[in-house]
Structures are given as C-alpha cells and as structure tokens.
Motif scaffolding. Structure first.
Motif, PDB file in Angstrom:
ATOM      1  N   THR A 215      24.049 -62.020  18.588  1.00 15.95           N
ATOM      2  CA  THR A 215      24.065 -61.019  19.647  1.00 15.95           C
ATOM      3  C   THR A 215      24.550 -59.676  19.119  1.00 15.95           C
ATOM      4  O   THR A 215      23.950 -58.629  19.387  1.00 15.95           O
ATOM      5  N   ALA A 216      25.637 -59.684  18.359  1.00 20.48           N
ATOM      6  CA  ALA A 216      26.193 -58.439  17.827  1.00 20.48           C
ATOM      7  C   ALA A 216      25.291 -57.846  16.749  1.00 20.48           C
ATOM      8  O   ALA A 216      24.998 -56.649  16.762  1.00 20.48           O
ATOM      9  N   ARG A 217      24.857 -58.672  15.817  1.00 17.63           N
ATOM     10  CA  ARG A 217      23.996 -58.168  14.743  1.00 17.63           C
ATOM     11  C   ARG A 217      22.728 -57.539  15.299  1.00 17.63           C
ATOM     12  O   ARG A 217      22.332 -56.426  14.927  1.00 17.63           O
ATOM     13  N   ASN A 218      22.078 -58.260  16.215  1.00 17.68           N
ATOM     14  CA  ASN A 218      20.802 -57.789  16.733  1.00 17.68           C
ATOM     15  C   ASN A 218      20.961 -56.563  17.621  1.00 17.68           C
ATOM     16  O   ASN A 218      20.054 -55.732  17.710  1.00 17.68           O
ATOM     17  N   VAL A 220      23.087 -54.160  17.046  1.00 13.02           N
ATOM     18  CA  VAL A 220      23.160 -53.051  16.093  1.00 13.02           C
ATOM     19  C   VAL A 220      21.767 -52.742  15.546  1.00 13.02           C
ATOM     20  O   VAL A 220      21.351 -51.579  15.463  1.00 13.02           O
ATOM     21  N   TRP A 221      21.027 -53.779  15.178  1.00 14.64           N
ATOM     22  CA  TRP A 221      19.657 -53.565  14.693  1.00 14.64           C
ATOM     23  C   TRP A 221      18.813 -52.854  15.747  1.00 14.64           C
ATOM     24  O   TRP A 221      18.059 -51.929  15.424  1.00 14.64           O
ATOM     25  N   LEU A 222      18.924 -53.304  16.997  1.00 14.48           N
ATOM     26  CA  LEU A 222      18.147 -52.702  18.081  1.00 14.48           C
ATOM     27  C   LEU A 222      18.447 -51.210  18.189  1.00 14.48           C
ATOM     28  O   LEU A 222      17.529 -50.384  18.291  1.00 14.48           O
ATOM     29  N   ALA A 223      19.730 -50.856  18.165  1.00 13.41           N
ATOM     30  CA  ALA A 223      20.115 -49.446  18.273  1.00 13.41           C
ATOM     31  C   ALA A 223      19.589 -48.646  17.090  1.00 13.41           C
ATOM     32  O   ALA A 223      19.060 -47.531  17.263  1.00 13.41           O
ATOM     33  N   ARG A 224      19.721 -49.193  15.890  1.00 10.38           N
ATOM     34  CA  ARG A 224      19.266 -48.468  14.701  1.00 10.38           C
ATOM     35  C   ARG A 224      17.753 -48.299  14.686  1.00 10.38           C
ATOM     36  O   ARG A 224      17.243 -47.277  14.196  1.00 10.38           O
ATOM     37  N   ARG A 254      35.839 -62.970  16.671  1.00  8.57           N
ATOM     38  CA  ARG A 254      35.660 -62.833  15.223  1.00  8.57           C
ATOM     39  C   ARG A 254      34.178 -62.939  14.849  1.00  8.57           C
ATOM     40  O   ARG A 254      33.671 -62.176  14.017  1.00  8.57           O
ATOM     41  N   ALA A 255      33.485 -63.909  15.454  1.00  4.31           N
ATOM     42  CA  ALA A 255      32.060 -64.096  15.166  1.00  4.31           C
ATOM     43  C   ALA A 255      31.264 -62.865  15.588  1.00  4.31           C
ATOM     44  O   ALA A 255      30.342 -62.432  14.881  1.00  4.31           O
ATOM     45  N   TRP A 256      31.640 -62.283  16.721  1.00  2.00           N
ATOM     46  CA  TRP A 256      30.934 -61.096  17.211  1.00  2.00           C
ATOM     47  C   TRP A 256      31.110 -59.933  16.247  1.00  2.00           C
ATOM     48  O   TRP A 256      30.143 -59.256  15.884  1.00  2.00           O
ATOM     49  N   TRP A 257      32.338 -59.683  15.813  1.00  2.93           N
ATOM     50  CA  TRP A 257      32.577 -58.573  14.891  1.00  2.93           C
ATOM     51  C   TRP A 257      31.917 -58.824  13.533  1.00  2.93           C
ATOM     52  O   TRP A 257      31.435 -57.883  12.885  1.00  2.93           O
ATOM     53  N   SER A 258      31.859 -60.080  13.115  1.00  3.74           N
ATOM     54  CA  SER A 258      31.146 -60.405  11.874  1.00  3.74           C
ATOM     55  C   SER A 258      29.683 -60.015  11.987  1.00  3.74           C
ATOM     56  O   SER A 258      29.108 -59.408  11.070  1.00  3.74           O
ATOM     57  N   GLY A 259      29.060 -60.344  13.120  1.00  2.91           N
ATOM     58  CA  GLY A 259      27.669 -59.967  13.338  1.00  2.91           C
ATOM     59  C   GLY A 259      27.490 -58.464  13.454  1.00  2.91           C
ATOM     60  O   GLY A 259      26.499 -57.901  12.970  1.00  2.91           O
ATOM     61  N   GLY A 263      25.112 -56.235  11.072  1.00  5.21           N
ATOM     62  CA  GLY A 263      24.034 -55.383  11.560  1.00  5.21           C
ATOM     63  C   GLY A 263      23.977 -54.033  10.871  1.00  5.21           C
ATOM     64  O   GLY A 263      22.907 -53.429  10.761  1.00  5.21           O
ATOM     65  N   TRP A 264      25.120 -53.549  10.385  1.00  5.28           N
ATOM     66  CA  TRP A 264      25.149 -52.282   9.647  1.00  5.28           C
ATOM     67  C   TRP A 264      24.846 -52.481   8.170  1.00  5.28           C
ATOM     68  O   TRP A 264      24.262 -51.609   7.520  1.00  5.28           O
ATOM     69  N   ARG A 265      25.250 -53.637   7.618  1.00  2.00           N
ATOM     70  CA  ARG A 265      25.070 -53.873   6.182  1.00  2.00           C
ATOM     71  C   ARG A 265      23.628 -54.198   5.825  1.00  2.00           C
ATOM     72  O   ARG A 265      23.187 -53.937   4.709  1.00  2.00           O
ATOM     73  N   THR A 266      22.916 -54.828   6.745  1.00  2.00           N
ATOM     74  CA  THR A 266      21.600 -55.373   6.434  1.00  2.00           C
ATOM     75  C   THR A 266      20.492 -54.489   7.000  1.00  2.00           C
ATOM     76  O   THR A 266      20.711 -53.674   7.899  1.00  2.00           O
ATOM     77  N   SER A 267      19.301 -54.695   6.477  1.00  2.00           N
ATOM     78  CA  SER A 267      18.153 -53.902   6.917  1.00  2.00           C
ATOM     79  C   SER A 267      17.780 -54.260   8.346  1.00  2.00           C
ATOM     80  O   SER A 267      17.710 -55.443   8.717  1.00  2.00           O
ATOM     81  N   CYS A 268      17.525 -53.240   9.149  1.00  2.00           N
ATOM     82  CA  CYS A 268      17.101 -53.474  10.538  1.00  2.00           C
ATOM     83  C   CYS A 268      15.591 -53.431  10.675  1.00  2.00           C
ATOM     84  O   CYS A 268      15.049 -53.601  11.775  1.00  2.00           O
ATOM     85  N   GLY A 269      14.873 -53.185   9.577  1.00  2.00           N
ATOM     86  CA  GLY A 269      13.431 -53.014   9.648  1.00  2.00           C
ATOM     87  C   GLY A 269      13.084 -51.551   9.891  1.00  2.00           C
ATOM     88  O   GLY A 269      13.951 -50.681   9.913  1.00  2.00           O
ATOM     89  N   PRO A 270      11.810 -51.261  10.096  1.00  3.43           N
ATOM     90  CA  PRO A 270      11.383 -49.863  10.269  1.00  3.43           C
ATOM     91  C   PRO A 270      12.036 -49.220  11.489  1.00  3.43           C
ATOM     92  O   PRO A 270      12.151 -49.843  12.538  1.00  3.43           O
ATOM     93  N   ARG A 271      12.468 -47.968  11.324  1.00  2.00           N
ATOM     94  CA  ARG A 271      13.053 -47.227  12.440  1.00  2.00           C
ATOM     95  C   ARG A 271      11.976 -46.388  13.127  1.00  2.00           C
ATOM     96  O   ARG A 271      11.278 -45.591  12.483  1.00  2.00           O
ATOM     97  N   LYS A 272      11.845 -46.558  14.438  1.00  2.36           N
ATOM     98  CA  LYS A 272      10.959 -45.722  15.244  1.00  2.36           C
ATOM     99  C   LYS A 272      11.651 -45.499  16.586  1.00  2.36           C
ATOM    100  O   LYS A 272      11.441 -46.243  17.543  1.00  2.36           O
ATOM    101  N   PRO A 273      12.511 -44.491  16.685  1.00  7.85           N
ATOM    102  CA  PRO A 273      13.274 -44.275  17.918  1.00  7.85           C
ATOM    103  C   PRO A 273      12.370 -43.896  19.088  1.00  7.85           C
ATOM    104  O   PRO A 273      11.337 -43.240  18.901  1.00  7.85           O
ATOM    105  N   MET A 274      12.783 -44.315  20.270  1.00 15.94           N
ATOM    106  CA  MET A 274      12.016 -43.975  21.461  1.00 15.94           C
ATOM    107  C   MET A 274      12.088 -42.475  21.744  1.00 15.94           C
ATOM    108  O   MET A 274      13.030 -41.782  21.349  1.00 15.94           O
ATOM    109  N   LYS A 275      11.088 -42.001  22.438  1.00 16.53           N
ATOM    110  CA  LYS A 275      11.034 -40.597  22.824  1.00 16.53           C
ATOM    111  C   LYS A 275      12.063 -40.322  23.926  1.00 16.53           C
ATOM    112  O   LYS A 275      12.417 -41.220  24.707  1.00 16.53           O
ATOM    113  N   TRP A 276      12.504 -39.080  24.014  1.00 12.07           N
ATOM    114  CA  TRP A 276      13.457 -38.723  25.065  1.00 12.07           C
ATOM    115  C   TRP A 276      12.853 -38.888  26.445  1.00 12.07           C
ATOM    116  O   TRP A 276      13.556 -39.190  27.410  1.00 12.07           O
ATOM    117  N   ARG A 277      11.556 -38.735  26.565  1.00 11.70           N
ATOM    118  CA  ARG A 277      10.944 -38.950  27.879  1.00 11.70           C
ATOM    119  C   ARG A 277      11.002 -40.427  28.282  1.00 11.70           C
ATOM    120  O   ARG A 277      11.046 -40.751  29.471  1.00 11.70           O
TER     121      ARG A 277
END
Length: 291
Positions: A215-218, A220-224, A254-259, A263-277
């Motif tokens: 939950t925590a890792r994903n 972070v990935w989602l946001a990135r 502890r498990a949540w903070w580990s994830g 999420g910051w250490r590992t690749s999140c895949g391609p970044r394509k942020p949503m538009k402001w609209r």
C-alpha cells in the motif's frame, strides 16, 4: 449505436474452487452471453476447472494486475470484444441481466471508459470502503466518479488501447487509481452503477501479509507516476497523517514505512503526470487527487 460485444476476465490462484465454480455458473446464466470468457491461473494449472472457457495457466503468480493484463491481452488479440468485464474469483453475479445493463450503458455513452459495480455481502450490505466516493452516505447513488473497485468493473477496449493496461509492477494495491487516473486524463468517464452487483464476502484488505508494505510503496509510485510535482508532497503528506492515525499495530506501521521508502528507492515506471484540467475535473467530481 450497436450494442458492444462483451468479454470476461477472471484471475484465480486456484484456492477458491467452489466460489470460482459458482461465479462461472453465474456468468453462464446471463441473459446476454459473453463473446468469450478468459480464466487466468496465477501459478495454478486450472486442471480442475471444467467450465467451457479459455484457460491460460501461468507458471508464476503475476499478481492481480499482471494476471488481468494477460486476460485483457487475450481479448484484444481475439478482436471480437468491445467491453471487458473483470470479476474477482470469490464474487458472484446474483442477477441475470448484468451483462445486458453493461451493454446499454456503453451504447448510451461513447465516452464511457470504466463502469464500477456495487459490491455487497451476502446480506446485501455495501461496506463504506466499497463506495467510490469520499462521503459514501448512499451506496445506491449512481453517477460519474473518479475511482472504481478492482473486484468488479468493466472497461472499454478502445479506452485501454489509449491508456494502456494495468501497472503490473504494483502487484497488489492502488493499481485501480493508476488506471483510473489515466482514463480521466484521456477524457474518458468513470461511472458507478449500483444496479450492477457482485456479491462478495466482507473482508479486510489487511488480511494480505504484504498489505501495508505494498500500500505504501504503490502510493508513492502512483504519486511519482501520475501527479503534478506540487501535488506529490500534498498527496503523500495527507496519507501519512491518515495512515498513522488509523494504524494501531507497531509492526504494521514499520511495514508501511518500509514500503514508503521502497517506493522512493525503486523505479516507479514511466512518469506521465495528469493535466491540471484533470485535477480540476476530479475536484469537481468530489475527489481531488490529494485524497
């Protein structure tokens, strides 16, 4: 507009044979038949399944999104499906007009990308967390939303061609948000239709051993991957506060903070942020992408 052709994808690990048999029977009883039904075996051979469906056993467990992608790719390759319906293997369709209703919904709205079902337990009750709104006072309120439930939904195949499939690396958790945000950013609608019911036992997501870490890792990935830079600290900060307020177990924290740090250490895949609209659109729909 002609009625769309329907396909069904179900992923199983082979550990719910009775529930799966009942679900497949409820798919078979629909008054509008599916063009094809694809059953994915996540690290299971499917040798005990007697239903007349397309069976694709996988040697390894690809997780829920990874397994579903295999099924969606099979439907796309067949070329005879316009709308894909995905159902949890421990769910049950209790009405026989579900597929017909889905056809009517997609026929009426060419911009409809995703339809979320209402999930209810055996007593007909819908848990608060199963309603895709911030203030889910009435689970029977239909309409456009910003989220959908992974356990029971339908996808436009043309939408998936634009947005891409599930983020398979997520394995479990927040993959619905990633795909839903992509759909909204591409101009597609997400609708919640409570007349489409999947009966499902009331369970807690935390029953999975990896829940807090993934939950925590994903998240972070989602946001990135999907948020404009100014919203990333707002979104993650909000969820840090919510999680710390809700979680009582030190081991789970502890498990949540580990994830979270994973999420910051590992690749999140391609970044394509949503538009402001899209941010504004989600805000008008009642759920800005900070919650």
């Amino acid at each position: 507009m002609p009625l769309p052709r329907l396909g069904v994808v179900i992923v199983t690990m082979g550990n719910r044979p009775k529930e799966l048999e009942a679900l497949l029977a409820s798919v078979e009883m629909q008054d509008v038949p599916a063009t094809r039904v694809v059953l994915i075996g996540n690290a299971t051979p499917l040798t005990d399944v007697t239903a007349d469906v397309t069976k694709i056993p996988l040697e390894e467990n690809l997780g829920c999104p990874g397994g579903r992608n295999v099924g969606l790719e099979a439907l796309a390759a067949a070329g005879d499906v316009d709308v894909a319906i995905e159902l949890d293997d421990d769910g049950l369709l209790i009405a026989d007009d579900v597929f017909r209703t889905i056809q009517e919904l997609y026929s009426a709205d060419p911009e409809l990308g995703i339809v979320g079902f209402r999930i209810a337990d055996e007593n007909g009750q819908t848990a608060r967390r199963w309603v895709p709104r911030l203030r889910p006072k009435d689970p029977m309120l239909r309409g456009l939303v910003t989220a959908f439930l992974g356990g029971a939904h339908a996808f436009s195949m043309p939408m998936l061609k634009e947005t891409g499939l599930w983020p398979s690396a997520f394995f479990f958790g927040h993959e619905e948000s990633d795909l839903g945000w992509r759909a909204l950013d591409n101009g597609w609608n997400i609708a919640y239709e409570p007349s489409l019911v999947l009966q499902h036992p009331l369970t807690a997501a935390s029953r999975h051993a990896t829940h807090f870490r993934f939950t925590a890792r994903n998240r972070v990935w989602l946001a990135r991957r999907r948020l404009p830079i100014p919203l990333i600290p707002v979104y993650l900060g909000t969820w840090i506060l919510i999680t710390m307020a809700r979680t009582r177990s030190l081991a789970n924290i502890r498990a949540w903070w580990s994830g979270f740090f994973e999420g910051w250490r590992t690749s999140c895949g391609p970044r394509k942020p949503m538009k402001w609209r899209t941010v504004w659109r989600m805000t008008r729909l009642g759920r800005p992408p900070i919650l």
